[in-house]
Design a protein around this motif. Structure first.
Motif, PDB file in Angstrom:
ATOM      1  N   LEU A  57     103.223  64.137  48.072  1.00 41.00           N
ATOM      2  CA  LEU A  57     103.513  62.765  47.699  1.00 41.00           C
ATOM      3  C   LEU A  57     102.056  62.466  47.128  1.00 41.00           C
ATOM      4  CD1 LEU A  57     104.946  61.525  51.038  1.00 41.00           C
ATOM      5  CD2 LEU A  57     106.029  61.369  48.635  1.00 41.00           C
ATOM      6  N   LEU A  59      99.361  61.872  48.600  1.00 41.09           N
ATOM      7  CA  LEU A  59      98.515  61.041  49.387  1.00 41.09           C
ATOM      8  C   LEU A  59      97.612  61.527  50.198  1.00 41.09           C
ATOM      9  CD1 LEU A  59     101.793  58.915  50.500  1.00 41.09           C
ATOM     10  CD2 LEU A  59      99.965  58.047  49.076  1.00 41.09           C
ATOM     11  N   ARG A  86     106.232  59.780  42.940  1.00 36.68           N
ATOM     12  CA  ARG A  86     106.506  59.283  44.190  1.00 36.68           C
ATOM     13  C   ARG A  86     107.192  57.907  44.114  1.00 36.68           C
ATOM     14  NH1 ARG A  86     100.204  58.689  45.792  1.00 36.68           N
ATOM     15  NH2 ARG A  86      99.874  56.641  45.090  1.00 36.68           N
ATOM     16  N   GLY A  87     108.326  57.815  45.026  1.00 40.16           N
ATOM     17  CA  GLY A  87     109.125  56.533  45.071  1.00 40.16           C
ATOM     18  C   GLY A  87     110.130  56.733  43.931  1.00 40.16           C
ATOM     19  N   THR A  98     106.861  52.094  63.017  1.00 45.22           N
ATOM     20  CA  THR A  98     105.389  51.487  62.508  1.00 45.22           C
ATOM     21  C   THR A  98     105.115  51.808  61.093  1.00 45.22           C
ATOM     22  OG1 THR A  98     104.359  53.622  63.121  1.00 45.22           O
ATOM     23  CG2 THR A  98     104.414  52.264  64.956  1.00 45.22           C
ATOM     24  N   HIS A  99     105.827  52.764  60.453  1.00 49.98           N
ATOM     25  CA  HIS A  99     105.803  52.696  59.131  1.00 49.98           C
ATOM     26  C   HIS A  99     106.292  51.472  58.287  1.00 49.98           C
ATOM     27  CE1 HIS A  99     104.979  56.548  60.230  1.00 49.98           C
ATOM     28  NE2 HIS A  99     104.032  56.828  59.218  1.00 49.98           N
ATOM     29  N   LEU A 100     106.824  50.603  58.904  1.00 47.33           N
ATOM     30  CA  LEU A 100     107.215  49.285  58.150  1.00 47.33           C
ATOM     31  C   LEU A 100     106.419  48.411  58.569  1.00 47.33           C
ATOM     32  CD1 LEU A 100     111.035  49.423  59.354  1.00 47.33           C
ATOM     33  CD2 LEU A 100     110.236  49.904  57.067  1.00 47.33           C
ATOM     34  N   ASN A 101     106.251  47.241  57.709  1.00 49.16           N
ATOM     35  CA  ASN A 101     105.198  46.420  57.875  1.00 49.16           C
ATOM     36  C   ASN A 101     105.866  45.391  58.899  1.00 49.16           C
ATOM     37  OD1 ASN A 101     103.624  43.992  57.552  1.00 49.16           O
ATOM     38  ND2 ASN A 101     103.805  44.135  55.173  1.00 49.16           N
ATOM     39  N   LEU A 116     110.186  49.368  43.446  1.00 53.31           N
ATOM     40  CA  LEU A 116     109.082  50.112  43.506  1.00 53.31           C
ATOM     41  C   LEU A 116     109.497  51.205  42.274  1.00 53.31           C
ATOM     42  CD1 LEU A 116     106.845  50.057  46.381  1.00 53.31           C
ATOM     43  CD2 LEU A 116     106.144  49.355  44.059  1.00 53.31           C
TER      44      LEU A 116
ATOM     45  N   ASN B 225     100.104  53.044  58.993  1.00 52.15           N
ATOM     46  CA  ASN B 225     101.094  53.604  58.429  1.00 52.15           C
ATOM     47  C   ASN B 225     102.097  53.130  57.573  1.00 52.15           C
ATOM     48  OD1 ASN B 225     100.844  55.872  60.422  1.00 52.15           O
ATOM     49  ND2 ASN B 225     102.069  54.873  62.015  1.00 52.15           N
ATOM     50  N   TYR B 226     102.255  51.404  57.524  1.00 53.62           N
ATOM     51  CA  TYR B 226     102.917  50.874  56.740  1.00 53.62           C
ATOM     52  C   TYR B 226     102.405  50.881  55.293  1.00 53.62           C
ATOM     53  CZ  TYR B 226      99.936  46.754  57.801  1.00 53.62           C
ATOM     54  OH  TYR B 226      98.908  45.852  57.901  1.00 53.62           O
ATOM     55  N   LEU B 228     100.784  53.484  54.264  1.00 61.00           N
ATOM     56  CA  LEU B 228     101.189  54.907  53.748  1.00 61.00           C
ATOM     57  C   LEU B 228     102.361  54.971  53.194  1.00 61.00           C
ATOM     58  CD1 LEU B 228      99.808  58.008  54.003  1.00 61.00           C
ATOM     59  CD2 LEU B 228     101.764  58.153  55.771  1.00 61.00           C
ATOM     60  N   PHE B 229     103.188  54.147  53.852  1.00 60.82           N
ATOM     61  CA  PHE B 229     104.680  54.311  53.477  1.00 60.82           C
ATOM     62  C   PHE B 229     104.981  53.639  52.129  1.00 60.82           C
ATOM     63  CE2 PHE B 229     109.236  53.027  54.906  1.00 60.82           C
ATOM     64  CZ  PHE B 229     109.913  54.257  53.944  1.00 60.82           C
ATOM     65  N   MET B 231     102.584  53.374  49.866  1.00 57.59           N
ATOM     66  CA  MET B 231     102.198  54.254  48.836  1.00 57.59           C
ATOM     67  C   MET B 231     103.018  55.139  48.464  1.00 57.59           C
ATOM     68  SD  MET B 231      98.205  54.388  48.921  1.00 57.59           S
ATOM     69  CE  MET B 231      97.504  53.540  50.302  1.00 57.59           C
ATOM     70  N   ALA B 232     103.631  55.945  49.530  1.00 56.06           N
ATOM     71  CA  ALA B 232     104.804  56.824  49.297  1.00 56.06           C
ATOM     72  C   ALA B 232     105.957  56.201  48.760  1.00 56.06           C
ATOM     73  CB  ALA B 232     105.171  57.498  50.566  1.00 56.06           C
ATOM     74  N   GLN B 233     106.260  55.117  48.623  1.00 58.04           N
ATOM     75  CA  GLN B 233     107.262  54.264  47.666  1.00 58.04           C
ATOM     76  C   GLN B 233     106.695  54.246  46.192  1.00 58.04           C
ATOM     77  OE1 GLN B 233     108.620  50.839  49.755  1.00 58.04           O
ATOM     78  NE2 GLN B 233     108.801  51.984  51.584  1.00 58.04           N
ATOM     79  N   GLY B 234     105.787  54.655  45.847  1.00 58.06           N
ATOM     80  CA  GLY B 234     105.232  54.387  44.635  1.00 58.06           C
ATOM     81  C   GLY B 234     104.209  53.240  44.422  1.00 58.06           C
ATOM     82  N   ASP B 235     104.126  52.535  45.379  1.00 61.86           N
ATOM     83  CA  ASP B 235     103.055  51.347  45.148  1.00 61.86           C
ATOM     84  C   ASP B 235     101.495  51.886  45.072  1.00 61.86           C
ATOM     85  OD1 ASP B 235     102.723  48.820  44.798  1.00 61.86           O
ATOM     86  OD2 ASP B 235     103.671  47.919  46.956  1.00 61.86           O
ATOM     87  N   GLN B 244     101.309  44.137  51.200  1.00 64.28           N
ATOM     88  CA  GLN B 244     101.713  44.315  52.793  1.00 64.28           C
ATOM     89  C   GLN B 244     100.315  43.949  53.474  1.00 64.28           C
ATOM     90  OE1 GLN B 244     104.303  45.998  53.328  1.00 64.28           O
ATOM     91  NE2 GLN B 244     105.088  46.727  51.313  1.00 64.28           N
ATOM     92  N   ALA B 245      99.212  44.337  52.801  1.00 57.31           N
ATOM     93  CA  ALA B 245      97.934  44.152  53.856  1.00 57.31           C
ATOM     94  C   ALA B 245      97.638  42.666  54.188  1.00 57.31           C
ATOM     95  CB  ALA B 245      96.945  44.781  53.354  1.00 57.31           C
TER      96      ALA B 245
END
Lengths: 310, 332
Positions: A57, A59, A86-87, A98-101, A116, B225-226, B228-229, B231-235, B244-245
């Motif tokens: 990815l 990252l 990515r995306g 926890t990976h969701l906001n 996105l 984590n959110y 990272l996710f 950014m994984a979506q392309g942000d 997000q932040a």
């Protein structure tokens, strides 16, 4: 669809102000994923499987350096070029809620993921609705916050978020960890379904059982190296020609005798000149500690061991 | 019905705490004033004390109730305070409540300006600093914040005075409006002009705390984590920061800003003294120096209520803005 050749990742670590050391954490990993194929990356924690996912990815943290070759849909990509995908082409299904906001409603997060991936406002809404329907998420879930949904629902929401952009390669990070058997089954079934739709799936797991259950190909990692690449059904067919580490994982499964190996020596004392697994290997011979084996083809598998014969 | 019970007990608890705080503050302040070596009569009369006779002095002492014992005076004062009568200020010759009300309005302009400026600039600087961690911008912001955080506000006030009022002559030396006019005569522009330096003094220092706090929260959020996710979506990093932040770090920043009202109040006492700004802070210092006991006690009580109010607003905002608290009682 995706091929990785000789991926290596190392970290720069500061010991003192001008003294840096380079830690090699992943070396020489090669794998390929075809459309409709599920490739399982299997390894213990610390084996480097998550790093491979992050590398896919683009990252990796700033102090990491990566080398190797990526080929996506026949086009060579620079390691940095993978970030463009990515995306849109490559999506991640993360491990936990926890990976969701925590402060954004679930529906909005799925919608944002769709946006996105390059969709306009209208089509993003339709694809958002479609993924919600596909994963049997009620419309009311859209207005919920991540802390309000159950674990099973969270898995579906994460899968929905990742697939809202219709990416062709899906990376699923530990999709069954901490879930009860029923939800686990469901989570794996969703991955299987994605593969049937023609998407490539990389399944990252420490659970060999998961891999055997749904994957087509298993890539077994040990201490940042590929020790074996094998078709998944070879294990079920009790084809014992395999790397001693894979065999030990297989024998550690409850249904195969529950036998475990001595614990891993700390990676700093690991002898990097010889075979990395030699310290724990039941079949280690004096020669194993002197020369590092390379990946070689035995029958229709790739095995990193000098003593496995076809 | 359950929710209303929760709200009910929340307020009951708050009011109970406020009462307890006020009782403690009143007792402590009264004791301290009693132990203070400043004699109210001497402080009030100053040099004139030499010229009045024993009888007249006795008259003043009797009129102020200084002939009674401290415990008796305390209960007398508490009884009146409960009825809303905080006594008469000796130096302003007005009821204490009126002095506080007038002075507080003047201070409010100053404190509101400083509070808003430090909140907004501190937050923006903290966000930028955390987002571009270890960049040149971040280093500059950190250097500024650490320097200013260890600077006393009265010294900062004097430095600003020396530069902008004395050297450059672009800001007035003191006061809240030009000398020779009254507050009512002065134009809004004149008020703002006089507000400039004191507000700058307070906010220049207030920025540091909120910026450093926000920076840490921003770094945490960007490593979460959110993020990272996302950014994984392309942000992009910037997109993650905005979408997000920001919301996640705004909550603690708002709380911190409301909880810092106490420091703001304390800072304004010093800043008002430096700029002779006729607000509550200046009145506090005058009351202390000239032994105006009723005013001093009144201001002490008022500041306790003010700080308590700030903390309560922070609590309330948190429950309103954070869905994890707002929707806690809702079923799954």
């Amino acid at each position: 669809m995706l091929e990785i050749h000789n991926l290596s990742i190392s970290f720069q670590r500061n010991r003192a102000s001008f003294d840096r050391e380079t830690l090699s954490v992943v070396s020489d990993i090669s794998l390929s994923v075809q459309p409709g194929e599920i490739v399982a990356l299997i390894g213990a924690s610390g084996a480097g499987k998550s790093l491979v996912a992050h590398a896919l990815l683009g990252l990796l943290p700033a102090n990491a350096t990566m080398s190797g070759e990526f080929i996506f849909k026949g086009k060579r990509l620079s390691p940095a070029g993978i970030q463009e995908l990515r995306g849109r082409e490559i999506a991640l299904i993360p491990q936990s809620v926890t990976h969701l906001n925590p402060l954004t409603r679930v529906g909005k997060q799925v919608y944002r993921s769709a946006r996105l991936s390059g969709r306009c406002a209208d089509t993003a809404h339709t694809s958002c609705d479609r993924t919600f329907a596909r994963y049997q998420l009620a419309d009311t879930v859209k207005s919920m916050y991540p802390f309000q949904i159950s674990r099973g629902m969270a898995r579906r929401v994460l899968t929905a978020t990742a697939t809202a952009g219709n990416a062709n390669l899906i990376i699923a990070d530990e999709p069954t960890t901490g879930l009860d058997p029923e939800v686990s089954e469901q989570s794996l079934a969703h991955l299987k379904e994605l593969a049937t739709q023609g998407k490539g799936v990389v399944l990252i797991t420490h659970d060999l059982e998961n891999g055997v259950q749904i994957a087509d190909t298993l890539v077994v990692l040990y201490e940042g190296m590929t020790v074996e690449i094998t078709p998944a059904r070879a294990l079920e067919e009790n084809d014992l020609i395999m790397h001693p580490y894979t065999r030990s994982l297989w024998q550690a499964l409850p249904r195969n005798g529950f036998m475990s190996l001595p614990p891993t020596p700390s990676s700093s004392t690991l002898n990097r000149n010889g075979c990395l697994f030699a310290e724990r290997c039941p079949q280690a011979r004096p020669g194993c500690r002197q020369s590092a084996p390379s990946l070689r083809r035995v029958n229709h598998k790739l095995v990193r061991c000098n003593h496995v014969a076809g | 019905m359950k929710t209303s019970a929760i709200i009910h007990s929340f307020w009951l608890q708050k009011v109970g705490r406020l009462m307890l705080t006020l009782a403690l503050v009143a007792t402590l302040a009264f004791t301290l004033v009693n132990l203070s070596p400043v004699d109210p009569v001497t402080a009030y009369l100053g040099m004139d004390r030499m010229q009045i006779g024993q009888e007249q002095e006795q008259l003043i002492v009797a009129r102020w109730g200084l002939d009674k014992g401290p415990v008796e005076r305390f209960f007398l004062w508490t009884g009146n305070a409960l009825k809303g009568d905080l006594g008469r200020s000796m130096i302003f010759n007005e009821p204490v409540t009126e002095v506080i009300a007038k002075r507080f309005l003047t201070s409010l302009n100053l404190m509101a300006c400083a509070w808003l400026l430090s909140g907004i600039f501190g937050f923006v600087l903290g966000v930028l600093s955390g987002l571009y961690k270890n960049s040149l911008l971040d280093r500059c912001i950190r250097l500024y914040a650490y320097t200013v955080a260890s600077t006393p506000s009265f010294w900062m006030g004097m430095v600003l005075l020396a530069i902008f009022s004395v050297q450059l002559g672009i800001t007035p030396i003191s006061g809240a409006y030009p000398p020779g006019t009254t507050s009512a005569d002065a134009t809004m522009w004149q008020h703002l002009h006089h507000l400039l330096l004191p507000a700058a003094t307070l906010s220049v220092i207030g920025i540091a705390q909120i910026a450093l706090h926000t920076r840490e929260k921003m770094i945490d959020a960007m490593n979460s984590n959110y993020a990272l996710f996302a950014m994984a979506q392309g942000d992009s990093r910037f997109g993650v920061a905005v979408h997000q932040a920001l919301r996640n770090i705004a909550l603690p920043a708002i709380t911190l800003q409301f909880a810092s009202l106490g420091e703001l109040f304390g800072g304004s006492v010093l800043a008002e003294q430096v700029f002779s700004y006729p607000g509550l802070g200046k009145a506090t210092v005058d009351a202390g120096i000239r032994g105006d006991v009723p005013l001093l006690l009144g201001i002490t009580l008022f500041s306790a209520i003010f700080v308590f109010g700030g903390n309560t607003v922070a609590d309330l905002l948190y429950t309103k803005l954070d869905p994890r608290i707002t929707n806690r009682s809702e079923p799954l």
